[in-house]
Design a protein around this motif. Structure first.
Motif, mmCIF file in Angstrom:
data_model
loop_
_atom_site.group_PDB
_atom_site.id
_atom_site.type_symbol
_atom_site.label_atom_id
_atom_site.label_comp_id
_atom_site.label_asym_id
_atom_site.label_seq_id
_atom_site.Cartn_x
_atom_site.Cartn_y
_atom_site.Cartn_z
ATOM 1 N N LYS A 53 0.797 -1.235 0.000
ATOM 2 C CA LYS A 53 0.000 0.000 0.000
ATOM 3 C C LYS A 53 0.830 1.285 0.000
ATOM 4 O O LYS A 53 0.258 2.373 0.083
ATOM 5 C CB LYS A 53 -0.922 -0.001 1.219
ATOM 6 N N HIS A 54 2.145 1.190 -0.117
ATOM 7 C CA HIS A 54 2.945 2.401 0.084
ATOM 8 C C HIS A 54 2.788 3.456 -1.010
ATOM 9 O O HIS A 54 3.198 4.601 -0.815
ATOM 10 C CB HIS A 54 4.424 2.062 0.348
ATOM 11 N N HIS A 55 2.162 3.134 -2.137
ATOM 12 C CA HIS A 55 1.899 4.148 -3.166
ATOM 13 C C HIS A 55 0.423 4.518 -3.267
ATOM 14 O O HIS A 55 0.053 5.332 -4.111
ATOM 15 C CB HIS A 55 2.400 3.678 -4.538
ATOM 16 N N GLU A 56 -0.399 3.933 -2.408
ATOM 17 C CA GLU A 56 -1.822 4.259 -2.433
ATOM 18 C C GLU A 56 -2.069 5.607 -1.760
ATOM 19 O O GLU A 56 -1.297 6.041 -0.911
ATOM 20 C CB GLU A 56 -2.630 3.171 -1.716
ATOM 21 N N ALA A 57 -3.171 6.233 -2.147
ATOM 22 C CA ALA A 57 -3.553 7.495 -1.522
ATOM 23 C C ALA A 57 -3.814 7.261 -0.032
ATOM 24 O O ALA A 57 -4.193 6.153 0.368
ATOM 25 C CB ALA A 57 -4.815 8.031 -2.190
ATOM 26 N N PRO A 58 -3.590 8.279 0.789
ATOM 27 C CA PRO A 58 -3.878 8.121 2.219
ATOM 28 C C PRO A 58 -5.316 7.659 2.447
ATOM 29 O O PRO A 58 -6.226 8.078 1.734
ATOM 30 C CB PRO A 58 -3.659 9.533 2.782
ATOM 31 N N ALA A 59 -5.478 6.784 3.426
ATOM 32 C CA ALA A 59 -6.802 6.241 3.727
ATOM 33 C C ALA A 59 -7.102 6.434 5.208
ATOM 34 O O ALA A 59 -6.202 6.322 6.054
ATOM 35 C CB ALA A 59 -6.861 4.756 3.375
ATOM 36 N N ALA A 60 -8.353 6.700 5.506
ATOM 37 C CA ALA A 60 -8.773 6.851 6.900
ATOM 38 C C ALA A 60 -8.482 5.550 7.639
ATOM 39 O O ALA A 60 -8.735 4.461 7.136
ATOM 40 C CB ALA A 60 -10.259 7.178 6.966
ATOM 41 N N GLY A 61 -7.921 5.681 8.814
ATOM 42 C CA GLY A 61 -7.669 4.524 9.650
ATOM 43 C C GLY A 61 -6.425 3.735 9.308
ATOM 44 O O GLY A 61 -6.168 2.692 9.926
ATOM 45 N N GLU A 62 -5.621 4.198 8.334
ATOM 46 C CA GLU A 62 -4.407 3.447 8.023
ATOM 47 C C GLU A 62 -3.409 3.617 9.174
ATOM 48 O O GLU A 62 -3.434 4.622 9.888
ATOM 49 C CB GLU A 62 -3.795 3.867 6.693
ATOM 50 N N PRO A 63 -2.542 2.628 9.373
ATOM 51 C CA PRO A 63 -1.576 2.722 10.463
ATOM 52 C C PRO A 63 -0.685 3.962 10.327
ATOM 53 O O PRO A 63 -0.329 4.357 9.206
ATOM 54 C CB PRO A 63 -0.731 1.445 10.308
ATOM 55 N N ALA A 64 -0.340 4.535 11.448
ATOM 56 C CA ALA A 64 0.528 5.721 11.440
ATOM 57 C C ALA A 64 1.863 5.406 10.774
ATOM 58 O O ALA A 64 2.442 6.262 10.093
ATOM 59 C CB ALA A 64 0.747 6.219 12.866
ATOM 60 N N GLU A 65 2.344 4.180 10.937
ATOM 61 C CA GLU A 65 3.611 3.777 10.317
ATOM 62 C C GLU A 65 3.517 3.852 8.793
ATOM 63 O O GLU A 65 4.465 4.278 8.132
ATOM 64 C CB GLU A 65 4.009 2.353 10.754
ATOM 65 N N LEU A 66 2.368 3.469 8.234
ATOM 66 C CA LEU A 66 2.185 3.541 6.785
ATOM 67 C C LEU A 66 2.163 4.993 6.325
ATOM 68 O O LEU A 66 2.762 5.338 5.306
ATOM 69 C CB LEU A 66 0.906 2.804 6.362
ATOM 70 N N SER A 67 1.501 5.846 7.065
ATOM 71 C CA SER A 67 1.477 7.276 6.724
ATOM 72 C C SER A 67 2.885 7.861 6.720
ATOM 73 O O SER A 67 3.258 8.612 5.811
ATOM 74 C CB SER A 67 0.602 8.051 7.703
ATOM 75 N N LEU A 68 3.669 7.509 7.737
ATOM 76 C CA LEU A 68 5.047 8.005 7.806
ATOM 77 C C LEU A 68 5.894 7.440 6.668
ATOM 78 O O LEU A 68 6.727 8.153 6.095
ATOM 79 C CB LEU A 68 5.673 7.662 9.157
ATOM 80 N N LEU A 69 5.688 6.175 6.323
ATOM 81 C CA LEU A 69 6.413 5.566 5.216
ATOM 82 C C LEU A 69 6.104 6.300 3.913
ATOM 83 O O LEU A 69 7.014 6.640 3.142
ATOM 84 C CB LEU A 69 6.050 4.079 5.086
ATOM 85 N N LYS A 70 4.845 6.575 3.659
ATOM 86 C CA LYS A 70 4.446 7.287 2.444
ATOM 87 C C LYS A 70 5.088 8.675 2.390
ATOM 88 O O LYS A 70 5.600 9.096 1.346
ATOM 89 C CB LYS A 70 2.927 7.422 2.375
ATOM 90 N N THR A 71 5.065 9.360 3.529
ATOM 91 C CA THR A 71 5.674 10.703 3.562
ATOM 92 C C THR A 71 7.172 10.630 3.323
ATOM 93 O O THR A 71 7.721 11.400 2.526
ATOM 94 C CB THR A 71 5.373 11.380 4.919
ATOM 95 N N ALA A 72 7.845 9.724 4.011
ATOM 96 C CA ALA A 72 9.295 9.589 3.852
ATOM 97 C C ALA A 72 9.647 9.225 2.415
ATOM 98 O O ALA A 72 10.621 9.751 1.859
ATOM 99 C CB ALA A 72 9.828 8.538 4.827
ATOM 100 N N ASP A 73 8.875 8.345 1.797
ATOM 101 C CA ASP A 73 9.129 7.961 0.403
ATOM 102 C C ASP A 73 8.949 9.169 -0.523
ATOM 103 O O ASP A 73 9.761 9.403 -1.414
ATOM 104 C CB ASP A 73 8.199 6.809 0.012
ATOM 105 N N SER A 74 7.904 9.937 -0.285
ATOM 106 C CA SER A 74 7.655 11.099 -1.158
ATOM 107 C C SER A 74 8.740 12.176 -1.005
ATOM 108 O O SER A 74 8.957 12.948 -1.924
ATOM 109 C CB SER A 74 6.278 11.689 -0.875
ATOM 110 N N LEU A 75 9.398 12.202 0.137
ATOM 111 C CA LEU A 75 10.463 13.194 0.368
ATOM 112 C C LEU A 75 11.804 12.755 -0.226
ATOM 113 O O LEU A 75 12.763 13.533 -0.254
ATOM 114 C CB LEU A 75 10.621 13.457 1.871
#
Length: 175
Positions: free
Chosen positions: A152-174
């Motif tokens: 899921k690391h390239h999927e759009a942010p989703a409600a209720g996704e784990p905080a770790e996944l959100s941080l992974l997506k942000t770190a990848d985009s940076l």
């Protein structure tokens, strides 16, 4: 300088230090590390940069599973296997994605062969490496919480996704 130009320069100047090797050893078991080391050097460097950024982003959060976050950061691009896609094909794939992503997604196809086949393969890997990597790890018995985050690391942010996944997506985009 654009993000893509920075990524290209980072790819052609990529290096792995002894400190990086120790970092990988700290966060990945031997089986997981084998997947990390089968990526090409630029993808390894990118994964390390994502992991280091993710650690920085996690500093402000108390309830983050740092082991999970860093394991996923280091493994998020294992669907890109060394020797599978040339640098020139990666560059063309990014251009296709920029100017005609719908066409590129349909045109990409798994399977190497001729120069055109290799380019189509590169496009396929570009769009499908997350699912491919998750499937590879799943087949090796890597825990589902890791494979799901990688898938899921390239999927759009989703409600209720784990905080770790959100941080992974942000770190990848940076990176």
């Amino acid at each position: 300088m654009s993000k893509r130009v920075k990524q290209f320069i980072s790819a052609i100047t990529a290096r792995i230090t002894e400190a990086d090797r120790s970092f990988v050893k700290k966060y990945l078991n031997n089986e997981q590390a084998a997947f990390f080391w089968q990526m090409n050097l630029p993808d390894q460097r990118h994964a390390l940069n994502v992991a280091y950024t993710a650690l920085e982003l996690a500093a402000g959060h108390k309830d983050i599973d740092r082991q999970l976050l860093i394991t996923c950061a280091l493994l998020h691009d294992v669907g890109k296997v060394k020797g599978d896609v040339s640098t020139a094909d990666k560059v063309l794939t990014v251009i296709f994605d920029k100017f005609s992503p719908d066409w590129a997604k349909q045109w990409g196809r798994l399977g190497r062969g001729s120069k055109i086949d290799n380019l189509r393969h590169a496009v396929y890997i570009y769009y499908n490496h997350a699912a491919r990597g998750a499937a590879m790890l799943r087949a090796a018995g890597v825990p589902e919480k890791i494979t799901e985050m990688i898938a899921k690391h390239h999927e759009a942010p989703a409600a209720g996704e784990p905080a770790e996944l959100s941080l992974l997506k942000t770190a990848d985009s940076l990176n």
